[in-house]
Write an enzyme that holds these catalytic residues in place. Sequence first.
Site, PDB file in Angstrom:
ATOM      1  CE  LYS A  34      -0.318  -0.549   4.892  1.00 42.46           C
ATOM      2  NZ  LYS A  34      -0.451   0.813   6.119  1.00 42.46           N
ATOM      3  NE  ARG A 129      -6.297   0.655  11.614  1.00 38.91           N
ATOM      4  CZ  ARG A 129      -5.166   0.441  11.192  1.00 38.91           C
ATOM      5  NH1 ARG A 129      -4.017   1.396  11.584  1.00 38.91           N
ATOM      6  NH2 ARG A 129      -4.667  -0.314  10.414  1.00 38.91           N
ATOM      7  CE1 TYR A 256      11.638  33.201   4.508  1.00 40.40           C
ATOM      8  CE2 TYR A 256      11.420  30.828   4.576  1.00 40.40           C
ATOM      9  CZ  TYR A 256      11.449  32.033   3.877  1.00 40.40           C
ATOM     10  OH  TYR A 256      11.087  32.093   2.386  1.00 40.40           O
ATOM     11  CG  MET A 304       7.507  25.380   0.072  1.00 43.82           C
ATOM     12  SD  MET A 304       6.463  26.410  -0.716  1.00 43.82           S
ATOM     13  CE  MET A 304       5.386  26.969   0.369  1.00 43.82           C
TER      14      MET A 304
HETATM   15  C1  PLP Z   1      -4.135  -4.298   7.635  1.00 44.44           C
HETATM   16  C2  PLP Z   1      -2.639  -4.307   7.569  1.00 44.44           C
HETATM   17  N1  PLP Z   1      -1.822  -5.551   7.492  1.00 44.44           N
HETATM   18  C3  PLP Z   1      -0.677  -5.369   7.510  1.00 44.44           C
HETATM   19  C4  PLP Z   1       0.003  -4.338   7.509  1.00 44.44           C
HETATM   20  C5  PLP Z   1       1.618  -4.404   7.342  1.00 44.44           C
HETATM   21  O1  PLP Z   1       2.295  -3.914   8.641  1.00 44.44           O
HETATM   22  P1  PLP Z   1       3.805  -3.992   8.746  1.00 44.44           P
HETATM   23  O2  PLP Z   1       4.201  -2.627   7.843  1.00 44.44           O
HETATM   24  O3  PLP Z   1       3.885  -3.412   9.966  1.00 44.44           O
HETATM   25  O4  PLP Z   1       4.297  -5.089   8.214  1.00 44.44           O
HETATM   26  C6  PLP Z   1      -0.509  -3.024   7.422  1.00 44.44           C
HETATM   27  C7  PLP Z   1       0.254  -2.036   7.642  1.00 44.44           C
HETATM   28  O5  PLP Z   1      -0.122  -0.847   8.223  1.00 44.44           O
HETATM   29  C8  PLP Z   1      -1.950  -2.964   7.752  1.00 44.44           C
HETATM   30  O6  PLP Z   1      -2.840  -1.927   7.856  1.00 44.44           O
END
Ligand code: PLP
Length: 361
Positions: A34, A129, A256, A304
């Site tokens: 992700k 969550r 700054y 920036m």
């Molecule tokens: C649902 C879920 N599974 C697995 C992971 C992987 O976690 P990690 O990067 O600690 O291995 C995440 C990451 O936040 C997650 O949200």
Amino acid sequence: MNLLTTKIDLDAIAHNTRVLKKMAGSAKLMAVVKANAYNHGVEKVAPVIAAHGADAFGVATLAEALQLREIGIAQEILCWIWTPEQDFKAALERNIDLAVISPAHAQALIDSDDQPIRVSIKVETGLHRSGVDESEWEAVFDALAAAPHIEVTGLFTHLACADEPENPETDEQIIAFRRALALARKHGLECPVNHVCNSPAFLTRSDLHMEMVRPGLAFYGLEPVVGLDHGLRPAMTWEAKVSVVKQIEPGQGTSYGLTWRAEDRGFVAVIPAGYADGMPRHAQGRFSVTINGVDYPQVGRVCMDQFVISLGENPHGVQAGAQAVIFGENGHDATDFADRLGTINYEVVCRPTGRTVREYI
Ligand SMILES: Cc1ncc(COP(=O)(O)O)c(C=O)c1O
């Protein structure tokens, strides 16, 4: 030539995948890619992970899942952040597995009976969550078991405190998870593939690997638990070319607000990375960059587009064009940089943005 780059070492990604695959043993290995592969660039990184042993991929959003299919990832893909209002059918058409994270999600899929659907049920076990609450388990299991077009691959949950191996919360969550699994099976769901392990749990709790593990961070070569070493290789280095070196007189300030003033005659250098590129303004005074193996402290406000470092008397003759490592190879590692900023390595690899360009090696 780019002034601000993240160097992404694809050999390190391949190495880490092989290490993790070996550690997973008979459990399937799902790679969490992700957030653009934790900001390493999913287009380049995911095929390497796929080629070196990942059995499945995990992503947050539908768009991330679709992107994986577009770049040719054939393995199974699980997506766990979506809403029934989104065009989730586009994902189903591309053979993407969806997480059932609430009763409403289950209902949307039950109502969408035009195609076979594979789901994994995310059960709430303590993180509070997203996930189906215990009070809703029975109804959701029953409803999904009664839907002939839905195949439930298994259950999963996410751990709240796995990065603190001594924390009893993890075992509490596992007890709840096993309760959910027994109930699901009692209600007719076979649940062949279940998973709870993120990187810290995967690396520290082999007793929890179950049928699949689900690490993210470890693929990028970072340790989620301080002090552990599994022979992983960090894949990202954030570096910049010095844009200007200039002399500064005692009492003169820089950046700054002139919050930092030189005590002695010396030199400062400008690094073209600012908060628009992901360097937090509150990082002021907390870190240093490394040029040819020598550390130089950051001074004055982070702007920036740039920040300033002090070269002192510049004994090593740093000049414009020199390569300054913010974190990574030949500099402070991401975990050390994160410590200085008061955050975690997960966040700092996601930081380089803005004008940063990825270069793959
Ligand atoms: C649902 C879920 N599974 C697995 C992971 C992987 O976690 P990690 O990067 O600690 O291995 C995440 C990451 O936040 C997650 O949200």
